[in-house]
Design an enzyme around this catalytic site. Structure first.
Site, PDB file in Angstrom:
ATOM      1  N   LYS A  93       0.846  -1.190   0.000  1.00  0.00           N
ATOM      2  CA  LYS A  93       0.000   0.000   0.000  1.00  0.00           C
ATOM      3  C   LYS A  93       0.872   1.227   0.000  1.00  0.00           C
ATOM      4  CE  LYS A  93      -3.908   2.107   0.194  1.00  0.00           C
ATOM      5  NZ  LYS A  93      -3.439   2.790  -1.049  1.00  0.00           N
ATOM      6  N   GLN A 114       7.057   4.220   3.951  1.00  0.00           N
ATOM      7  CA  GLN A 114       5.667   3.762   3.951  1.00  0.00           C
ATOM      8  C   GLN A 114       5.493   2.479   4.771  1.00  0.00           C
ATOM      9  OE1 GLN A 114       3.751   5.869   1.596  1.00  0.00           O
ATOM     10  NE2 GLN A 114       2.019   5.238   2.847  1.00  0.00           N
ATOM     11  N   LYS A 117       5.231   3.724   8.392  1.00  0.00           N
ATOM     12  CA  LYS A 117       4.043   4.570   8.537  1.00  0.00           C
ATOM     13  C   LYS A 117       2.784   3.704   8.562  1.00  0.00           C
ATOM     14  CE  LYS A 117       3.729   7.899   5.506  1.00  0.00           C
ATOM     15  NZ  LYS A 117       3.345   8.814   4.407  1.00  0.00           N
ATOM     16  N   LYS A 129       5.574   2.093  -2.869  1.00  0.00           N
ATOM     17  CA  LYS A 129       5.420   3.414  -3.474  1.00  0.00           C
ATOM     18  C   LYS A 129       5.711   3.281  -4.957  1.00  0.00           C
ATOM     19  CE  LYS A 129       4.468   7.562  -1.927  1.00  0.00           C
ATOM     20  NZ  LYS A 129       3.818   7.946  -0.650  1.00  0.00           N
ATOM     21  N   GLY A 168      -2.831   8.143  -4.402  1.00  0.00           N
ATOM     22  CA  GLY A 168      -2.171   9.342  -4.917  1.00  0.00           C
ATOM     23  C   GLY A 168      -0.974   9.753  -4.077  1.00  0.00           C
ATOM     24  N   ASP A 169      -0.242  10.700  -4.593  1.00  0.00           N
ATOM     25  CA  ASP A 169       0.835  11.392  -3.870  1.00  0.00           C
ATOM     26  C   ASP A 169       1.024  12.696  -4.669  1.00  0.00           C
ATOM     27  OD1 ASP A 169       2.983  10.719  -1.624  1.00  0.00           O
ATOM     28  OD2 ASP A 169       4.097  11.741  -3.180  1.00  0.00           O
ATOM     29  N   THR A 213      -5.037  13.478   5.150  1.00  0.00           N
ATOM     30  CA  THR A 213      -3.629  13.694   5.518  1.00  0.00           C
ATOM     31  C   THR A 213      -3.496  15.019   6.272  1.00  0.00           C
ATOM     32  OG1 THR A 213      -3.069  12.535   3.485  1.00  0.00           O
ATOM     33  CG2 THR A 213      -1.261  13.585   4.654  1.00  0.00           C
ATOM     34  N   ASN A 244      -2.881  19.177  -1.785  1.00  0.00           N
ATOM     35  CA  ASN A 244      -3.917  18.525  -0.998  1.00  0.00           C
ATOM     36  C   ASN A 244      -3.613  18.491   0.503  1.00  0.00           C
ATOM     37  OD1 ASN A 244      -5.031  15.504  -0.162  1.00  0.00           O
ATOM     38  ND2 ASN A 244      -6.386  16.802  -1.350  1.00  0.00           N
ATOM     39  N   SER A 380      -7.074   5.638   3.662  1.00  0.00           N
ATOM     40  CA  SER A 380      -7.084   4.725   2.514  1.00  0.00           C
ATOM     41  C   SER A 380      -7.472   3.321   2.975  1.00  0.00           C
ATOM     42  CB  SER A 380      -5.700   4.661   1.860  1.00  0.00           C
ATOM     43  OG  SER A 380      -5.510   5.723   0.965  1.00  0.00           O
TER      44      SER A 380
HETATM   45  N1  GLU Z   1       0.925   9.064  -0.583  1.00  0.00           N
HETATM   46  C1  GLU Z   1       0.307   9.050   0.704  1.00  0.00           C
HETATM   47  C2  GLU Z   1       1.355   8.830   1.782  1.00  0.00           C
HETATM   48  O1  GLU Z   1       2.457   9.324   1.656  1.00  0.00           O
HETATM   49  C3  GLU Z   1      -0.908   8.147   0.784  1.00  0.00           C
HETATM   50  C4  GLU Z   1      -0.697   6.712   0.423  1.00  0.00           C
HETATM   51  C5  GLU Z   1      -1.987   5.894   0.367  1.00  0.00           C
HETATM   52  O2  GLU Z   1      -3.058   6.406   0.687  1.00  0.00           O
HETATM   53  O3  GLU Z   1      -1.871   4.730  -0.011  1.00  0.00           O
HETATM   54  O4  GLU Z   1       1.147   8.209   2.782  1.00  0.00           O
END
Ligand code: GLU
Length: 448
Positions: A93, A114, A117, A129, A168-169, A213, A244, A380
């Site tokens: 994810k 990630q 996190k 990612k 997204g990012d 976020t 965002n 998410s």
């Molecule tokens: N890109 C976001 C982050 O840095 C969200 C990632 C997601 O929702 O999968 O955590």
């Protein structure tokens, strides 16, 4: 030097050697594993099973060609990436970033972050990612659509609601998610809602995902202030970025009685003494897709500083919500000298190691991105829950869940930092909470 320290140093040297030139990845690895000395001392089984070494090596990495045609018919070639780092806790994810700076080192730093996190959120999601070195700036809607379609053709076979779930990012918002999902649905002949998150609520997306976020960063900041007997009420804030994350961080700050006086984009920053008018920012960024300099043309009282350093604006709370390494040691010093008491990272790794050191030595509250910006990916995971049960929750219910998750994240990081001998150090707390959850699952699964 302790045995654990020595081992960590060796692992880091090996990462640098095996991943030449990927400086952002090296930085992200160093930041995490430096916190793990007391963990290795308590858990020799992590060292025996080479858990850290395994975590530093992605489970798989996909690099693919993305050809597309612009509106004049000219052919362009971009490079697409998906780095699937770790699936100990759930399907891969993490978001997709479309930005000209994207290369393997950036995708790997983001994917590595990630893992931890996502573990910190407590939700069942692994870490990944992806993205492309594509520059969405100035592209027409149909160019964006063609690029997204070509990107998905290169990636679809590696995705799936139980396998890998992008979102997204930077450079990838609801519009791009729509084109990506539409193409996935068409190629696979499956309406698989849970294959991607950040969808529009009109077709399977979660309410609050857009805001999550930014709101989450502010909830985290509120918790950090609470343990110091402070609140956001009446505080002067600076938020870098105007995408965002920044927009919804500003929205929640204002809702909680704080005053945001500056925000930015990659060209410069605006300062509005009376407080940033969020409707104007939303209109410039979300509707017109224009530059933040337009703010000062609309509000004559505001000042625009081309190429200026936003961290020179005096504030009590600073939220870096733009991009990696945007806040360096010098800027950190200026913030502290100007009376800043709390910094929380809305972006991924926006503070340089020197900047983090300044914040920690000064004793101000510092919330690292892994914890502070985890509300996005946590929501998410809530979107995935709704998709799995073919349900749609209300805004209020979803926001309540997000708020609880952020409070739990803060509590876990705070308590773990104290338990491991670094009270109030959220960097140590976040790294250890995330690492231990992943490590425990990896041990249980044997050598895979
Ligand atoms: N890109 C976001 C982050 O840095 C969200 C990632 C997601 O929702 O999968 O955590």
């Amino acid at each position: 030097m302790s045995k654990a320290r020595e081992r960590i140093e060796q692992i880091y040297q090996q990462v640098v050697r095996r991943n030449p030139g990927e400086i952002e990845f090296h930085q992200a690895v160093k930041e995490v594993i430096e916190s793990l000395e007391p963990v290795l001392e308590k858990h020799p089984e992590y060292a025996e099973q080479k858990i850290i070494e395994r975590i530093c090596e992605p489970e798989r990495q996909i690099i693919f060609r993305v050809p597309w045609q612009d509106d004049r018919g000219e052919v362009h070639i971009n490079r697409g990436f998906r780095v699937c780092f770790n699936s100990a806790l759930g399907p891969y994810k993490g978001g997709l970033r479309f930005h000209p700076s994207v290369y393997l080192g950036i995708v790997k730093f983001l994917g590595f972050e990630q893992i931890f996190k996502n573990a910190i959120t407590g939700m069942p999601i692994g870490g990944a990612k992806g993205g492309a070195d594509f520059d969405p700036k100035g592209k027409s809607d149909s160019e964006i659509m063609r690029f997204c379609q070509s990107f998905m053709i290169g990636l679809y076979q590696h995705l799936g609601e139980y396998t890998d779930v992008p979102a997204g990012d930077i450079g990838v918002g609801a519009r791009e998610i729509g084109y990506l999902f539409g193409q996935y649905k068409r190629i696979t002949n499956r309406y698989e809602s849970g294959v991607i998150t950040g969808k529009s609520p009109e077709w399977g997306g979660a309410l609050v995902r857009r805001e999550a976020t930014g709101y989450g960063v502010v909830y985290f900041t509120e918790e950090m202030l609470k343990v110091r007997g402070e609140s956001l009420e009446g505080k002067t804030c600076v938020v870098s970025g105007s995408g965002n994350v920044a927009i919804y961080a500003m929205e929640k700050l204002q809702a909680l009685g704080a005053k945001v006086v500056a925000c930015s984009d990659s060209n410069g920053f605006v300062y509005d003494e009376q407080g940033i008018d969020l409707q104007t920012v939303k209109n410039i960024k979300e509707v017109r897709r224009a530059r933040i300099s337009a703010y000062a043309q609309i509000h004559k009282r505001a000042k625009y500083f081309e190429n200026g350093n936003i961290w020179t604006v005096p504030c009590q709370v600073a939220l870096p919500c733009a991009t990696q390494n945007e806040l360096d040691e010098r800027s950190a010093r200026i913030l502290v000298e100007n009376g800043c008491i709390a910094v929380a990272e809305g972006a991924n790794m926006p503070t340089t190691p020197g900047g983090v050191r300044v914040f920690q030595e000064s004793g101000i509250a510092f919330g690292p991105g892994k914890a502070a910006n985890a509300g996005g990916v946590a929501t998410s995971a809530l979107e995935m829950q709704q998709n799995a049960s073919r349900d749609a929750w209300t805004f209020e219910h979803t926001e309540r869940r997000l708020h609880e998750i952020m409070q739990n994240i803060h509590r876990d990081c705070y308590e773990t930092a104290a338990e491991y001998g670094s009270p109030r150090n959220y960097v140590v707390g976040a790294n250890i909470v995330g690492f231990k959850r992943v490590a425990q699952a990896m041990l249980a699964f044997g050598l895979i």
